[in-house]
Design a protein around this motif. Structure first.
Motif, PDB file in Angstrom:
ATOM      1  N   MET A 267       0.822  -1.204   0.000  1.00  0.00           N
ATOM      2  CA  MET A 267       0.000   0.000   0.000  1.00  0.00           C
ATOM      3  C   MET A 267       0.860   1.261   0.000  1.00  0.00           C
ATOM      4  SD  MET A 267      -3.232  -0.771  -0.131  1.00  0.00           S
ATOM      5  CE  MET A 267      -4.414  -2.066   0.204  1.00  0.00           C
ATOM      6  N   HIS A 268       1.875   1.274   0.864  1.00  0.00           N
ATOM      7  CA  HIS A 268       2.748   2.441   0.944  1.00  0.00           C
ATOM      8  C   HIS A 268       3.443   2.684  -0.392  1.00  0.00           C
ATOM      9  CE1 HIS A 268       3.259   2.593   5.600  1.00  0.00           C
ATOM     10  NE2 HIS A 268       2.005   2.459   5.231  1.00  0.00           N
ATOM     11  N   ASN A 269       3.964   1.624  -0.987  1.00  0.00           N
ATOM     12  CA  ASN A 269       4.674   1.785  -2.250  1.00  0.00           C
ATOM     13  C   ASN A 269       3.736   2.190  -3.379  1.00  0.00           C
ATOM     14  OD1 ASN A 269       7.730   0.810  -2.249  1.00  0.00           O
ATOM     15  ND2 ASN A 269       6.615  -0.406  -0.746  1.00  0.00           N
ATOM     16  N   THR A 270       2.473   1.717  -3.339  1.00  0.00           N
ATOM     17  CA  THR A 270       1.500   2.111  -4.351  1.00  0.00           C
ATOM     18  C   THR A 270       1.215   3.607  -4.269  1.00  0.00           C
ATOM     19  OG1 THR A 270       0.463  -0.081  -4.290  1.00  0.00           O
ATOM     20  CG2 THR A 270      -0.828   1.719  -5.236  1.00  0.00           C
ATOM     21  N   VAL A 271       0.993   4.102  -3.042  1.00  0.00           N
ATOM     22  CA  VAL A 271       0.718   5.518  -2.856  1.00  0.00           C
ATOM     23  C   VAL A 271       1.912   6.368  -3.280  1.00  0.00           C
ATOM     24  CG1 VAL A 271       0.266   7.296  -1.128  1.00  0.00           C
ATOM     25  CG2 VAL A 271      -0.982   5.139  -1.040  1.00  0.00           C
ATOM     26  N   LEU A 272       3.122   5.959  -2.869  1.00  0.00           N
ATOM     27  CA  LEU A 272       4.315   6.727  -3.227  1.00  0.00           C
ATOM     28  C   LEU A 272       4.576   6.691  -4.727  1.00  0.00           C
ATOM     29  CD1 LEU A 272       6.605   5.672  -0.264  1.00  0.00           C
ATOM     30  CD2 LEU A 272       5.638   7.935  -0.672  1.00  0.00           C
ATOM     31  N   PHE A 273       4.262   5.544  -5.364  1.00  0.00           N
ATOM     32  CA  PHE A 273       4.408   5.460  -6.821  1.00  0.00           C
ATOM     33  C   PHE A 273       3.497   6.476  -7.494  1.00  0.00           C
ATOM     34  CE2 PHE A 273       2.682   3.808 -10.822  1.00  0.00           C
ATOM     35  CZ  PHE A 273       3.844   3.704 -11.574  1.00  0.00           C
ATOM     36  N   PHE A 274       2.252   6.572  -7.049  1.00  0.00           N
ATOM     37  CA  PHE A 274       1.321   7.527  -7.641  1.00  0.00           C
ATOM     38  C   PHE A 274       1.714   8.966  -7.337  1.00  0.00           C
ATOM     39  CE2 PHE A 274      -1.748   3.934  -7.909  1.00  0.00           C
ATOM     40  CZ  PHE A 274      -2.065   4.069  -9.247  1.00  0.00           C
ATOM     41  N   TYR A 275       2.438   9.193  -6.229  1.00  0.00           N
ATOM     42  CA  TYR A 275       2.902  10.535  -5.908  1.00  0.00           C
ATOM     43  C   TYR A 275       4.023  10.980  -6.838  1.00  0.00           C
ATOM     44  CZ  TYR A 275       0.566  12.296  -1.716  1.00  0.00           C
ATOM     45  OH  TYR A 275      -0.346  12.838  -0.850  1.00  0.00           O
ATOM     46  N   PHE A 276       4.993  10.083  -7.095  1.00  0.00           N
ATOM     47  CA  PHE A 276       6.205  10.484  -7.779  1.00  0.00           C
ATOM     48  C   PHE A 276       6.179  10.202  -9.277  1.00  0.00           C
ATOM     49  CE2 PHE A 276       7.697  10.370  -3.422  1.00  0.00           C
ATOM     50  CZ  PHE A 276       8.547  11.461  -3.378  1.00  0.00           C
ATOM     51  N   PHE A 277       5.443   9.207  -9.718  1.00  0.00           N
ATOM     52  CA  PHE A 277       5.433   8.884 -11.143  1.00  0.00           C
ATOM     53  C   PHE A 277       4.916  10.041 -11.998  1.00  0.00           C
ATOM     54  CE2 PHE A 277       3.073   7.304 -14.859  1.00  0.00           C
ATOM     55  CZ  PHE A 277       4.138   6.779 -15.589  1.00  0.00           C
ATOM     56  N   LEU A 313      -4.961  11.945  -8.771  1.00  0.00           N
ATOM     57  CA  LEU A 313      -5.379  10.628  -8.297  1.00  0.00           C
ATOM     58  C   LEU A 313      -4.793  10.252  -6.939  1.00  0.00           C
ATOM     59  CD1 LEU A 313      -7.166   8.282  -9.201  1.00  0.00           C
ATOM     60  CD2 LEU A 313      -5.164   7.246 -10.290  1.00  0.00           C
ATOM     61  N   PRO A 314      -3.483  10.430  -6.680  1.00  0.00           N
ATOM     62  CA  PRO A 314      -2.966  10.026  -5.360  1.00  0.00           C
ATOM     63  C   PRO A 314      -3.549  10.812  -4.207  1.00  0.00           C
ATOM     64  CG  PRO A 314      -1.293  11.216  -6.616  1.00  0.00           C
ATOM     65  CD  PRO A 314      -2.402  10.908  -7.567  1.00  0.00           C
ATOM     66  N   LYS A 315      -4.075  12.011  -4.466  1.00  0.00           N
ATOM     67  CA  LYS A 315      -4.666  12.797  -3.398  1.00  0.00           C
ATOM     68  C   LYS A 315      -5.919  12.124  -2.836  1.00  0.00           C
ATOM     69  CE  LYS A 315      -1.637  15.920  -4.527  1.00  0.00           C
ATOM     70  NZ  LYS A 315      -0.400  16.066  -3.727  1.00  0.00           N
ATOM     71  N   VAL A 316      -6.591  11.337  -3.668  1.00  0.00           N
ATOM     72  CA  VAL A 316      -7.783  10.615  -3.214  1.00  0.00           C
ATOM     73  C   VAL A 316      -7.425   9.207  -2.753  1.00  0.00           C
ATOM     74  CG1 VAL A 316     -10.053   9.788  -3.935  1.00  0.00           C
ATOM     75  CG2 VAL A 316      -9.227  11.982  -4.742  1.00  0.00           C
ATOM     76  N   LEU A 317      -6.429   8.587  -3.398  1.00  0.00           N
ATOM     77  CA  LEU A 317      -6.017   7.242  -2.988  1.00  0.00           C
ATOM     78  C   LEU A 317      -5.364   7.246  -1.609  1.00  0.00           C
ATOM     79  CD1 LEU A 317      -4.515   5.823  -6.313  1.00  0.00           C
ATOM     80  CD2 LEU A 317      -6.723   5.282  -5.278  1.00  0.00           C
ATOM     81  N   PHE A 318      -4.651   8.332  -1.269  1.00  0.00           N
ATOM     82  CA  PHE A 318      -3.893   8.380  -0.025  1.00  0.00           C
ATOM     83  C   PHE A 318      -4.754   8.119   1.214  1.00  0.00           C
ATOM     84  CE2 PHE A 318      -1.779  10.580   3.495  1.00  0.00           C
ATOM     85  CZ  PHE A 318      -0.526  10.002   3.434  1.00  0.00           C
ATOM     86  N   PRO A 319      -5.897   8.794   1.405  1.00  0.00           N
ATOM     87  CA  PRO A 319      -6.685   8.509   2.615  1.00  0.00           C
ATOM     88  C   PRO A 319      -7.282   7.113   2.631  1.00  0.00           C
ATOM     89  CG  PRO A 319      -7.839  10.046   1.176  1.00  0.00           C
ATOM     90  CD  PRO A 319      -6.462   9.916   0.640  1.00  0.00           C
ATOM     91  N   PHE A 320      -7.601   6.544   1.466  1.00  0.00           N
ATOM     92  CA  PHE A 320      -8.202   5.211   1.434  1.00  0.00           C
ATOM     93  C   PHE A 320      -7.157   4.109   1.611  1.00  0.00           C
ATOM     94  CE2 PHE A 320     -11.412   7.723  -0.815  1.00  0.00           C
ATOM     95  CZ  PHE A 320     -12.566   7.283  -0.193  1.00  0.00           C
ATOM     96  N   LEU A 321      -6.052   4.198   0.874  1.00  0.00           N
ATOM     97  CA  LEU A 321      -5.040   3.144   0.917  1.00  0.00           C
ATOM     98  C   LEU A 321      -4.101   3.285   2.107  1.00  0.00           C
ATOM     99  CD1 LEU A 321      -3.992   2.868  -2.856  1.00  0.00           C
ATOM    100  CD2 LEU A 321      -5.682   1.532  -1.595  1.00  0.00           C
ATOM    101  N   TYR A 322      -3.981   4.476   2.659  1.00  0.00           N
ATOM    102  CA  TYR A 322      -3.017   4.703   3.735  1.00  0.00           C
ATOM    103  C   TYR A 322      -3.711   5.070   5.044  1.00  0.00           C
ATOM    104  CZ  TYR A 322       1.465   6.090   5.756  1.00  0.00           C
ATOM    105  OH  TYR A 322       2.583   6.159   6.538  1.00  0.00           O
ATOM    106  N   GLY A 323      -4.539   6.106   5.011  1.00  0.00           N
ATOM    107  CA  GLY A 323      -5.137   6.594   6.252  1.00  0.00           C
ATOM    108  C   GLY A 323      -6.053   5.600   6.928  1.00  0.00           C
ATOM    109  N   LEU A 324      -6.926   4.954   6.177  1.00  0.00           N
ATOM    110  CA  LEU A 324      -7.897   4.036   6.772  1.00  0.00           C
ATOM    111  C   LEU A 324      -7.276   2.718   7.207  1.00  0.00           C
ATOM    112  CD1 LEU A 324     -10.996   4.586   4.463  1.00  0.00           C
ATOM    113  CD2 LEU A 324     -10.515   5.583   6.696  1.00  0.00           C
ATOM    114  N   ARG A 325      -5.988   2.479   6.907  1.00  0.00           N
ATOM    115  CA  ARG A 325      -5.348   1.252   7.358  1.00  0.00           C
ATOM    116  C   ARG A 325      -4.900   1.341   8.811  1.00  0.00           C
ATOM    117  NH1 ARG A 325      -4.510  -2.994   4.971  1.00  0.00           N
ATOM    118  NH2 ARG A 325      -2.659  -3.460   6.218  1.00  0.00           N
ATOM    119  N   TYR A 326      -4.878   2.515   9.394  1.00  0.00           N
ATOM    120  CA  TYR A 326      -4.578   2.647  10.814  1.00  0.00           C
ATOM    121  C   TYR A 326      -5.777   2.161  11.626  1.00  0.00           C
ATOM    122  CZ  TYR A 326      -0.386   5.404   9.865  1.00  0.00           C
ATOM    123  OH  TYR A 326       0.854   5.813   9.450  1.00  0.00           O
TER     124      TYR A 326
END
Length: 352
Positions: A267-277, A313-326
Motif C-alpha cells: 500500500m505504501h509503495n503504491t501511494v508513493l508510486f502515484f505521488y512520484f510517477f 489521483l494520489p490525493k484521493v487514494l492516499f486517505p483510502f489506501l493509507y489513512g484508513l489502514r490505521y
C-alpha cells in the motif's frame, strides 16, 4: 481583465493562425506571442473542446476527497491520544496538503474550462498556493517514510527521538521548506520576466508549464533543480525501504504474502508510486518538449493528462489506501457511525 499585448494577440487575423498550424504541429520553439495564440486557438477549436473532459477527474476527486479527508482529520484532531502521536500528525499534515491542492487545482481547472480570466496577481497567488500544497504533501510523504524507518529500527528510542513537541517543529519546518522551494522558483521567473502575461490570464497549469519551459536558461536551471530534489526524495525513500526490508526479512513478518506487513508495504509503495510517477512523467515530457523531440500538441495532451489525472489521483487514494489502514482511525470512524445509528430517539410525551 486584459493585459497589454493580450488584446493584440486576439486581434491577430485567422489567416495567420492557419499559416502557422503546420509550425504548431511541428515545433515548440516559438516566440511567446505566437505560441500563446496557437495554444488559445487550439483550446477553442472543436477538437480542443475535448480538453474539457479533463475537468471530470479533478471534480470527481475533489468530491471524494471532501467526503473522506475532513472526516479523517476530524478523528485525528478530536482524539487527544491520536493527535499526540507522530504518525498521525504527519498523516493529518499530508491530508491537509492534499485537500488544499484539490480545492485550488479544481478551481483553476474550472475557471480555465469556463474561459474566465483571473488578474495576474490572483493567478500568481493561485499557482504559488498550488506549488506549496503539492510540495507539502510530497515532503510529508518522505517524512512519513523516515518516521516508519525510525519506528521499526529504533522502537525503544522512538519516543525520545520524535516526541510530540519535536514533531510539531518538524511540521513547521516542512511547511517552511514547502513555501521556500516554490518561492525560489517563482522569484526566478519573476525577476527574469519569464511569466507570460497572457498565460497568466489563462491561468492553466499545463499551458503555463509549456510556455515557461520554452524560456531562458534560468528557468531550465530551476527545472533541473526540481528534478534533482525529486530524485533525492526518491533515493531517500528507496534507501529507507530497502534497509527496512533487509533488517526485518528474518523476523517472519514477510512470510505470508497476505500478512499485514506485506499488505502495508504494498500500500505504501503504491501511494508513493502515484505521488512520484506523475512528476517523473512531467519532467520527461518537458525535457522532450524543450528539445523539440515531440510535437507541441502531444506535449499539451500529455501535460493535461499528468496534471488533471495522474497528479490528482494520489490525493484521493492516499486517505483510502493509507489513512484508513490505521486501526485507531478506522475504529474511531466505526464508533462514530455506530453511535449515530444507535442514537436513541427521545420518547414521545405521554397523552394527557
Amino acid at each position: 481583465m486584459d493585459f497589454p499585448g493580450c488584446a493584440s494577440v486576439r486581434r491577430a487575423n485567422r489567416s495567420a493562425i492557419r499559416l502557422r498550424e503546420m509550425e504548431f504541429n511541428r515545433s515548440s520553439n516559438l516566440d511567446d506571442t505566437t505560441l500563446l495564440l496557437l495554444l488559445e486557438e487550439w483550446s477553442l477549436t472543436p477538437s480542443g473542446t475535448n480538453t474539457k473532459m479533463f475537468l471530470i477527474s479533478p471534480v470527481v476527486c475533489l468530491v471524494a476527497g471532501v467526503l473522506i479527508i475532513p472526516t479523517i482529520l476530524f478523528v485525528i484532531f478530536s482524539r487527544f491520544k491520536i493527535r499526540q502521536e507522530t504518525r498521525y500528525m504527519l498523516l493529518g499534515n499530508a491530508l491537509l496538503s492534499d485537500l488544499i491542492y484539490l480545492l485550488f487545482y479544481t478551481l483553476s481547472a474550472a475557471l480555465n474550462a469556463a474561459h474566465l480570466h483571473l488578474p495576474k496577481e490572483a493567478c500568481v497567488l493561485l499557482l504559488f498556493l498550488l506549488a506549496v500544497a503539492y510540495c507539502g504533501g510530497l515532503f510529508t510523504a518522505v517524512a512519513i517514510v523516515l518516521d516508519t524507518y525510525i519506528a521499526v529500527l529504533f522502537p525503544l528510542r522512538y519516543a525520545a527521538i520524535l516526541p510530540p513537541s519535536r514533531t510539531k517543529r518538524v511540521l513547521v519546518l516542512l511547511w517552511m521548506c514547502s513555501a521556500a522551494f516554490p518561492g525560489i522558483f517563482f522569484l526566478v521567473l519573476w525577476t527574469t520576466h519569464s511569466f507570460v502575461p497572457c498565460a497568466l490570464e489563462m491561468c492553466s497549469v499545463p499551458v503555463i508549464l509549456i510556455l515557461t519551459l520554452n524560456k531562458t536558461d534560468a528557468v531550465k536551471l530551476c527545472f533541473w533543480l526540481s528534478t534533482t530534489v525529486i530524485i533525492l526524495c526518491l533515493s531517500v525513500i528507496f534507501c529507507c525501504y530497502a534497509i527496512l526490508y533487509f533488517k526485518t526479512k528474518h523476523s517472519g513478518i514477510w512470510e505470508s504474502i497476505c500478512s499485514r506487513a506485506s499488505v502495508t508495504f504494498v500500500m505504501h509503495n503504491t501511494v508513493l508510486f502515484f505521488y512520484f510517477f506523475p512528476l517523473l512523467a512531467l519532467f520527461v515530457e518537458s525535457f522532450l518538449g524543450i528539445n523539440v523531440f515531440i510535437r507541441l500538441q502531444t506535449g499539451i495532451l500529455v501535460s493535461l493528462t499528468v496534471c488533471n489525472v495522474l497528479m490528482i489521483l494520489p490525493k484521493v487514494l492516499f486517505p483510502f489506501l493509507y489513512g484508513l489502514r490505521y486501526r485507531e482511525i478506522s475504529a474511531s470512524l466505526k464508533s462514530i457511525v455506530r453511535r449515530k445509528q444507535l442514537h436513541p430517539l427521545s420518547p414521545a410525551p405521554p397523552p394527557s
